[in-house]
Design an enzyme around this catalytic site. Structure first.
Site, PDB file in Angstrom:
ATOM      1  CG  ASP A  43      -2.096  -0.970   1.031  1.00  0.00           C
ATOM      2  OD1 ASP A  43      -2.641  -1.038  -0.082  1.00  0.00           O
ATOM      3  OD2 ASP A  43      -2.424  -1.676   2.000  1.00  0.00           O
ATOM      4  CG  ASP A  96      -7.698  -3.347  -3.786  1.00  0.00           C
ATOM      5  OD1 ASP A  96      -8.095  -4.271  -4.499  1.00  0.00           O
ATOM      6  OD2 ASP A  96      -8.214  -3.068  -2.692  1.00  0.00           O
TER       7      ASP A  96
HETATM    8  N1  GLY Z   1      -7.400  -1.201  -0.809  1.00  0.00           N
HETATM    9  C1  GLY Z   1      -8.331  -1.654   0.146  1.00  0.00           C
HETATM   10  C2  GLY Z   1      -9.717  -1.270  -0.146  1.00  0.00           C
HETATM   11  O1  GLY Z   1     -10.038  -0.774  -1.203  1.00  0.00           O
HETATM   12  O2  GLY Z   1     -10.542  -1.489   0.731  1.00  0.00           O
END
Ligand code: GLY
Length: 400
Positions: free
Chosen positions: A123, A183
């Site tokens: 992330d 994501d």
């Molecule tokens: N990247 C985590 C979410 O979209 O919840």
């Protein structure tokens, strides 16, 4: 609050200009004028912005979301959402020119610096690019650039040259060998930019290859995407395609579709790879034409949630889509993407979605859904919805 109220007039003017410029050439002009009129929506924004400014500074308490009672969920910098709050402050500074937001953004941004060495998550883009990335574009401070490059170096250690992807998560090791989630496309922007700043091709190559592998394996024939693809690290084969935050393995989790749209549109910006643009267009078609998309274009949290229309919406997905569609319009000049983005922005600007003035939480929009299967952050304010909404407003404003 009294001091902030004095600022409403100049801020109001600026925001009205933003919205007039934003929607001038769209068919929605009348609707926007209505919003600016008696509904007083824009006044609510001014109040909402000041709540973000006034939220007390604390290096380990980034505001992530709020429950229906207004209780704020606070997280440290290692949480995937930490970058959105400083990112929103940078964006509000760009919208209002009010230097207090810039100064507050700087204060929050420095708390994230230590994440540049955190190699236990993918992330990095959400955390570092939304904070330092926006800050660097505004301040041109070389120290910010160094943080971005160091972060890209750390993120690149999660790339596996057999799988040809960046590993997303480290948890659930008994279940997954090498999980990659849709994501993860969002973290590529940090790598592409770091490659430009450092002149190191490695970051670009990793980002481009990750996008190619995801394109090959994450999408269904209807152009919706799986949430998680788990790879075998020896054979590079696919072990499973499942969901983690969606309704089911074969369902279309709304935010996942939004990440895909935004991710492939952004990846095209850096690579000029036509396959990426084509995929972005296909995802856009899936979204725009979906028979379960409500009239106001704010999706339910999953397009296949069983109780539609009695399911929570996900405003965060809508905000990401609105911003992504503006960029897609820029690459294609196809008005339908801009019209769709305008429709979302108009819906999100209405009383239904802007948090009511009297609710003192450091957020702008209500009705996002974070993690439905875990019954966590359902139908409330979440920081990343605000971040991408503000980005959409800015992108719309600066559109040539
Ligand atoms: N990247 C985590 C979410 O979209 O919840």
């Amino acid at each position: 609050m009294t001091k902030e109220k004095e600022l409403i007039s100049p801020m109001l003017l600026i925001l009205i200009m933003v919205f007039f410029t934003a929607c001038k050439d769209a068919s929605s002009e009348d609707k926007v004028e209505e919003e600016i009129g008696e509904e007083n929506t824009i006044v609510k924004y001014s109040d909402r912005f000041s709540y973000l400014l006034e939220y007390p500074i604390d290096s380990i308490s980034f505001p992530r979301s709020a429950d229906r009672d207004g209780k704020i969920k606070k997280v440290p910098s290692k949480d995937w959402t930490s970058g959105f709050f400083p990112g929103s402050l940078w964006r509000i500074y760009q919208i209002t020119d009010d230097v207090r937001y810039r100064d507050r953004a700087k204060e929050w941004t420095v708390f994230i610096e230590k994440e540049k060495y955190n190699d236990r998550t993918h992330d990095m883009g959400f955390k570092v690019f939304c904070s330092f990335g926006n800050g660097y574009k505004i301040l041109n401070d070389p120290r910010y650039k160094d943080v971005i490059i160091e972060s890209a170096e750390t993120l690149s250690t999660r790339y596996n040259s057999t799988v040809k992807s960046i590993r997303s998560w480290d948890f659930n090791k008994e279940q997954w060998q090498f999980p990659v989630i849709i994501d993860n496309m969002m973290n590529l922007e940090l790598l592409f930019e770091a490659s430009k700043y450092s002149q190191d091709q490695k970051y670009y190559d990793i980002a481009e290859q990750h996008a190619k592998t995801t394109l090959k394996n994450h999408f269904r024939t209807n152009n919706s995407s799986y949430h998680v693809v788990d790879y075998d690290t020896i054979s590079s084969g696919i072990r499973s395609k499942v969901t983690h935050q969606g309704f089911g393995n074969e369902s279309s989790w709304a935010r996942g579709q939004a990440w895909g749209l935004y991710g492939y549109t952004m990846a095209y910006r850096y690579t000029n790879n036509n396959e990426f643009l084509e995929q972005a267009k296909k995802i856009a078609t899936f979204l725009i034409e979906h028979h379960r998309l409500p009239e106001d274009a704010i999706p339910y949290w999953d397009f296949d949630a069983p109780k539609i229309p009695n399911e929570p919406r996900d405003v965060s997905a809508a905000a990401v889509i609105a911003s992504g569609m503006i960029e897609l319009y820029e690459h294609t000049k196809d008005e339908k993407y801009l019209d769709f983005s305008d429709k979302i922005i108009n819906s999100l600007s209405s009383e239904k979605y802007v948090i009511q003035e009297e609710t003192i939480v450091p957020f702008i929009l209500d009705h996002s859904t974070g993690n439905w299967p875990k019954n966590d952050e359902i139908n409330g304010p979440i920081s990343y919805a605000d971040y991408y909404f503000l980005e959409a407003i800015l992108r719309r404003k600066t559109l040539k």
